[in-house]
Design a protein around this motif. Structure first.
Motif, mmCIF file in Angstrom:
data_model
loop_
_atom_site.group_PDB
_atom_site.id
_atom_site.type_symbol
_atom_site.label_atom_id
_atom_site.label_comp_id
_atom_site.label_asym_id
_atom_site.label_seq_id
_atom_site.Cartn_x
_atom_site.Cartn_y
_atom_site.Cartn_z
ATOM 1 N N ALA A 19 12.753 10.822 -3.120
ATOM 2 C CA ALA A 19 11.380 10.317 -3.015
ATOM 3 C C ALA A 19 11.316 8.828 -3.349
ATOM 4 N N ALA A 20 12.093 8.397 -4.367
ATOM 5 C CA ALA A 20 12.100 6.973 -4.742
ATOM 6 C C ALA A 20 12.706 6.123 -3.623
ATOM 7 N N LEU A 21 13.753 6.633 -2.982
ATOM 8 C CA LEU A 21 14.329 5.902 -1.836
ATOM 9 C C LEU A 21 13.337 5.815 -0.689
ATOM 10 N N ALA A 22 12.606 6.904 -0.446
ATOM 11 C CA ALA A 22 11.615 6.902 0.638
ATOM 12 C C ALA A 22 10.525 5.877 0.356
ATOM 13 N N THR A 23 10.097 5.760 -0.909
ATOM 14 C CA THR A 23 9.086 4.752 -1.272
ATOM 15 C C THR A 23 9.620 3.352 -0.998
ATOM 16 N N MET A 24 10.886 3.118 -1.351
ATOM 17 C CA MET A 24 11.478 1.808 -1.097
ATOM 18 C C MET A 24 11.551 1.522 0.398
ATOM 19 N N ASP A 25 11.948 2.529 1.187
ATOM 20 C CA ASP A 25 12.014 2.340 2.647
ATOM 21 C C ASP A 25 10.633 2.051 3.227
ATOM 22 N N ASP A 26 9.608 2.736 2.715
ATOM 23 C CA ASP A 26 8.245 2.502 3.202
ATOM 24 C C ASP A 26 7.786 1.089 2.883
ATOM 25 N N ARG A 72 2.923 2.341 -8.252
ATOM 26 C CA ARG A 72 2.312 2.258 -9.583
ATOM 27 C C ARG A 72 2.863 3.340 -10.516
ATOM 28 N N ASP A 73 2.948 4.583 -10.019
ATOM 29 C CA ASP A 73 3.434 5.690 -10.862
ATOM 30 C C ASP A 73 4.888 5.476 -11.280
ATOM 31 N N GLY A 74 5.694 5.030 -10.318
ATOM 32 C CA GLY A 74 7.110 4.815 -10.635
ATOM 33 C C GLY A 74 7.312 3.735 -11.666
ATOM 34 N N MET A 75 6.600 2.608 -11.519
ATOM 35 C CA MET A 75 6.766 1.499 -12.460
ATOM 36 C C MET A 75 6.208 1.856 -13.832
ATOM 37 N N ALA A 76 5.151 2.676 -13.846
ATOM 38 C CA ALA A 76 4.622 3.123 -15.144
ATOM 39 C C ALA A 76 5.609 4.044 -15.841
ATOM 40 N N SER A 77 6.293 4.928 -15.102
ATOM 41 C CA SER A 77 7.263 5.835 -15.712
ATOM 42 C C SER A 77 8.450 5.082 -16.291
ATOM 43 N N ALA A 78 8.758 3.929 -15.706
ATOM 44 C CA ALA A 78 9.877 3.117 -16.210
ATOM 45 C C ALA A 78 9.408 2.115 -17.252
ATOM 46 N N ARG A 128 0.013 3.856 11.449
ATOM 47 C CA ARG A 128 0.960 4.281 10.396
ATOM 48 C C ARG A 128 0.756 3.463 9.125
ATOM 49 N N LEU A 129 0.493 2.150 9.296
ATOM 50 C CA LEU A 129 0.299 1.302 8.121
ATOM 51 C C LEU A 129 -0.977 1.703 7.387
ATOM 52 N N LEU A 130 -2.033 2.023 8.148
ATOM 53 C CA LEU A 130 -3.274 2.460 7.532
ATOM 54 C C LEU A 130 -3.069 3.732 6.709
ATOM 55 N N GLU A 131 -2.262 4.653 7.218
ATOM 56 C CA GLU A 131 -2.000 5.903 6.512
ATOM 57 C C GLU A 131 -1.033 5.715 5.346
ATOM 58 N N LEU A 132 -0.146 4.726 5.483
ATOM 59 C CA LEU A 132 0.957 4.572 4.528
ATOM 60 C C LEU A 132 0.544 3.858 3.242
ATOM 61 N N VAL A 133 -0.263 2.801 3.368
ATOM 62 C CA VAL A 133 -0.481 1.886 2.243
ATOM 63 C C VAL A 133 -1.057 2.567 1.001
ATOM 64 N N PRO A 134 -2.109 3.395 1.107
ATOM 65 C CA PRO A 134 -2.645 3.980 -0.143
ATOM 66 C C PRO A 134 -1.601 4.797 -0.914
ATOM 67 N N GLY A 135 -0.891 5.667 -0.215
ATOM 68 C CA GLY A 135 0.138 6.474 -0.894
ATOM 69 C C GLY A 135 1.281 5.633 -1.408
ATOM 70 N N LEU A 136 1.643 4.574 -0.662
ATOM 71 C CA LEU A 136 2.732 3.680 -1.084
ATOM 72 C C LEU A 136 2.373 2.987 -2.387
ATOM 73 N N LEU A 137 1.146 2.427 -2.452
ATOM 74 C CA LEU A 137 0.745 1.728 -3.667
ATOM 75 C C LEU A 137 0.691 2.672 -4.872
ATOM 76 N N GLN A 197 -0.008 -9.663 -4.989
ATOM 77 C CA GLN A 197 0.695 -10.283 -3.863
ATOM 78 C C GLN A 197 0.918 -9.270 -2.728
ATOM 79 N N LEU A 198 1.177 -8.014 -3.088
ATOM 80 C CA LEU A 198 1.355 -6.986 -2.050
ATOM 81 C C LEU A 198 0.045 -6.777 -1.282
ATOM 82 N N GLU A 199 -1.063 -6.803 -2.012
ATOM 83 C CA GLU A 199 -2.348 -6.623 -1.357
ATOM 84 C C GLU A 199 -2.582 -7.725 -0.331
ATOM 85 N N ALA A 200 -2.304 -8.977 -0.718
ATOM 86 C CA ALA A 200 -2.465 -10.093 0.215
ATOM 87 C C ALA A 200 -1.541 -9.936 1.417
ATOM 88 N N LEU A 201 -0.338 -9.440 1.163
ATOM 89 C CA LEU A 201 0.637 -9.238 2.242
ATOM 90 C C LEU A 201 0.129 -8.215 3.252
#
Length: 761
Positions: free
Chosen positions: A532-539, A568-574, A555-564, A587-591
């Motif tokens: 799952a972590a690799l899939a997030t990185m690929d996305d 967030r969850d992954g970085m909080a767990s670490a 696809r981008l419209l569907e992807l962005v909310p779940g990606l963000l 910066q990601l939001e602007a991108l």
């Protein structure tokens, strides 16, 4: 006469029995005795195994480390698996001496020539084993000496082979040897083996008095020397301060004094070597014609005088023999009669002097401790004059004390503080006690040995605990290193050679790499969490690429909310820094806003309106306006995009980014072979510079990373080297293996070798 009817004379029994039983065949009485003894020994051995599990489990429960605990559990398992084979092997070993009782041995003498190869060094484990066996045999002989002696005498009346108590098939020496041979297949440490031997003593040897009583009664019933009467058994009180030395002394001499003769053989052989080299290879002492030798007691008085007035620091040029000659000269001048040391005593003095010459030249001993050990020369000489078994018996308390001091000093470094170091103070205390209190009673050595072993045992337990913690920490670091390499691999697979926004590359390298490492350590690379972590990185990488296809917009419209959310969850767990995480998400939001605005310019107005409606329905996270309704973002210029052209290297905390060029050595390089021959537990000395040396022990080889971890004598890590680094140290002679064999035994072997060379010169 009726009174003579029940008397069976020894010569008569021999005359009657010998023709009846051919060579190799046992009399019926002996067969009955053998079978009866085997039955009792088998029952006792079964009791041993029935209680072994409880004893070993209790020891495991009290173990100071995981490694020690595992050793006891492995021993329990090994004993259960091999119980039947050990019982069978023991009984076979017991039966074998009986089978040879009526076989003559031609040309074999117990007082044959001495093979000096037999005086080779034995390992520490073998010495501990030998000491334990000596004590066990001594305890049985002190209790059952009369019964064993009567049994030996009766056996000699029936068989052709000449027996003594040591070669008696049911004697404690052969029974212990039989059990040790039967247990040879056990792959256990010496600590566990000593516990098993203690169980053998408790459940088998403790009941031998009953076995000997029944065996003697069987032979008496058969008419073999019934006139032999049993004497009261003398039992030595246990637990006294002299028990250790007393047991060792009893082990040194068996019934009839034959063992006493055996232990003298080494000294006699050394005397012969000295006699052969004296006069040509070794200067002969010049003595006046009217000189008379002093008694050993007078010599001990002179040595005691020297001992009391010995200097605190022994100089390198001081010679014990010269000092003794000066004392004798003064004594001769006062009495008006020339006095010299007797030849036997002089041989002892020469041997002890040569032993200490080796000891004080030995590079294994630190120089600061050599000065202390040098002061032991007179006490050691006195005990050797009192007891010649000092040269032959490895379990001799004085000899063991010297070995234990040298073994404990192996890891002592010159930089250690002599004033505050507990080991140095303990050795100094032992030396001072001997100099002050030892006159002519060698029992003081057993007392000091027991005290010193208790001290070193406590020190060893503390260091082993620290060593285990060091190993655990290093193994944890190795796992982290492997996880870091795995994360490096997946990062480089996805980023190397691509041109991506700087924020994406930085986020993956600085933040998401920590998430991946944590998942790799906790769950492994085959887990769903890792995938799952690799899939997030690929996305994330896909979302950062410019896309012109209409399908990509959906696809981008569907992807962005779940990606963000996943980011967030992954970085909080670490436990990633929230402030830095907020910067990344801004910066990601602007991108992503720029990506959607690019779609606006490409797609026609007619196509754009339905899309906006669908986005209004499906997008807008946390009450924020739709990404398509964001104000125009500035175009990403060339500075915001970076090309990943170099491999990503993740550094451990505190690790420098500068990598030294790796040295390449051939697989068959001799230095690499020296490294491979290093075993865990080996002591080495590193020459750090011209003045400083570092003594340390190889505590662990961390296979995943190839790191060799070295600790000091307290168990603290002092050095870490790779296999190639160690090979380089060997090539420049900056590393030296320290010989951990027994000091006294190495010294004795050296003296024997030197005497043999002088003999051939």
């Amino acid at each position: 006469m009726k009174t003579d009817a029940n008397v069976v004379h020894l010569n008569k029994v021999a005359a009657e029995q010998s023709p009846t039983y051919p060579v190799g065949r046992l009399p019926v009485a002996l067969s009955h005795l053998r079978d009866k003894a085997a039955q009792q020994l088998k029952q006792a051995l079964q009791a041993l195994f029935d209680n072994a599990d409880d004893t070993l489990f209790e020891m495991a429960d009290r173990a100071a480390s995981n490694g020690e605990q595992n050793a006891f559990f492995e021993a329990m398992r090994d004993l259960r698996l091999k119980r039947k084979s050990i019982e069978r092997g023991f009984l076979q070993e017991v039966f074998e001496p009986f089978a040879t009782l009526n076989q003559y041995e031609v040309g074999k003498s117990s007082l044959g020539s001495i093979s000096f190869d037999g005086l080779a060094l034995i390992q520490n484990d073998e010495l501990e084993e030998s000491v334990a066996l000596d004590a066990m045999v001594a305890k049985v002989m002190s209790r059952d000496r009369v019964a064993v002696g009567h049994l030996t005498t009766r056996l000699n009346a029936l068989v052709s082979k000449k027996l003594d108590d040591k070669s008696n098939p049911l004697g404690p020496a052969l029974l212990c040897a039989a059990f040790l041979e039967a247990c040879s297949s056990l792959g256990v440490e010496i600590k566990v083996k000593l516990i098993i031997l203690k169980l053998f003593e408790k459940y088998v040897l403790a009941d031998l008095d009953q076995l000997y009583a029944e065996a003697n009664q069987i032979l008496v019933t058969a008419g073999v020397l019934p006139e032999l009467k049993s004497a009261p058994v003398r039992r030595n009180p246990e637990g006294s301060g002299t028990a250790a030395y007393g047991a060792a002394e009893q082990a040194g001499a068996s019934a009839g004094g034959q063992a006493g003769e055996g232990v003298q053989e080494v000294f006699v052989a050394l005397q012969e070597l000295l006699a052969q080299v004296r006069g040509h290879a070794m200067p002969r002492r010049k003595t006046p014609a009217d000189a008379s030798p002093i008694t050993s007691r007078d010599l001990l008085r002179l040595l005691s005088h020297m001992q009391q007035h010995a200097p605190a620091q022994v100089s390198d040029d001081s010679d014990l023999r010269e000092q003794l000659e000066q004392l004798l000269s003064r004594a001769s001048a006062r009495s008006g009669k020339a006095r010299v040391v007797g030849e036997v005593d002089e041989d002892v003095i020469n041997l002890v002097s040569m032993l200490f010459e080796f000891i004080l030249d030995d590079r294994t001993l630190p120089d600061s401790l050599k000065a202390l050990i040098a002061r032991l020369q007179i006490p050691m000489l006195k005990v050797a004059l009192l007891d010649k078994t000092f040269f032959s018996r490895g379990s001799h308390p004085a000899r063991r004390l010297l070995n234990e001091i040298a073994s404990a000093a192996l890891g002592w470094g010159e930089q250690d503080d002599t004033q505050r170091d507990s080991l140095y103070q303990k050795i100094e205390q032992v030396v001072q006690r001997l100099l002050n209190d030892f006159v002519d009673d060698p029992l003081i050595f057993a007392e000091l040995l027991a005290d010193f072993l208790a001290f070193t045992g406590n020190e060893r337990r503390r260091s082993e605990l620290l060593e285990q913690r060091t190993r655990d920490a290093e193994e944890g670091s190795a796992r982290a290193e492997l996880a870091r390499r795995q994360v490096e691999l997946v990062l480089n697979e996805r980023l190397l050679g691509k041109c991506l926004p700087e924020v994406v590359v930085r986020l993956l390298q600085e933040a998401w790499s920590k998430v991946l490492m944590l998942i790799c350590l906790k769950h492994g690379v085959g887990s769903p969490e890792w995938q799952a972590a690799l899939a997030t990185m690929d996305d994330l990488v896909w979302s950062a690429h410019p896309h012109e296809e209409p399908e990509a917009r959906l696809r981008l419209l569907e992807l962005v909310p779940g990606l963000l959310k996943a980011l967030r969850d992954g970085m909080a767990s670490a436990a990633f820094d929230p402030f830095s995480a907020g910067e990344f998400f801004s910066q990601l939001e602007a991108l992503h806003v720029q990506a959607f605005q690019r779609f606006k310019r490409v797609v026609s107005e007619a196509e754009r309106v339905p899309a906006v409606e669908s986005v209004d329905d499906r997008v807008a996270v946390g009450g924020m306006p739709s990404l398509l309704e964001q104000p125009p973002a500035p175009e990403l210029d060339g500075a915001a995009m970076i090309a990943v052209v170099e491999e990503i290297v993740l550094l451990a905390p505190g690790q420098s980014s500068a990598n030294e060029p790796e040295i390449c050595l051939a697989d068959d390089d001799e230095a690499l072979q020296q490294v491979d021959n290093l075993r865990v537990g080996s002591w080495v000395e590193f020459q750090e510079d011209q003045e400083h040396k570092l003594r340390c022990k190889l505590a662990a080889v961390i296979k995943p990373t190839g790191k060799y971890i070295f600790v000091n004598r307290t168990g603290l890590k002092v050095l870490e080297k790779s296999r190639v680094d160690l090979a380089v140290e060997f090539r420049r002679n900056a590393i030296r293996l320290l010989d951990d064999a027994l000091l006294f035994d190495r010294a004795l072997e050296s003296v024997i070798g030197n005497l043999r060379r002088l003999k051939g010169a």
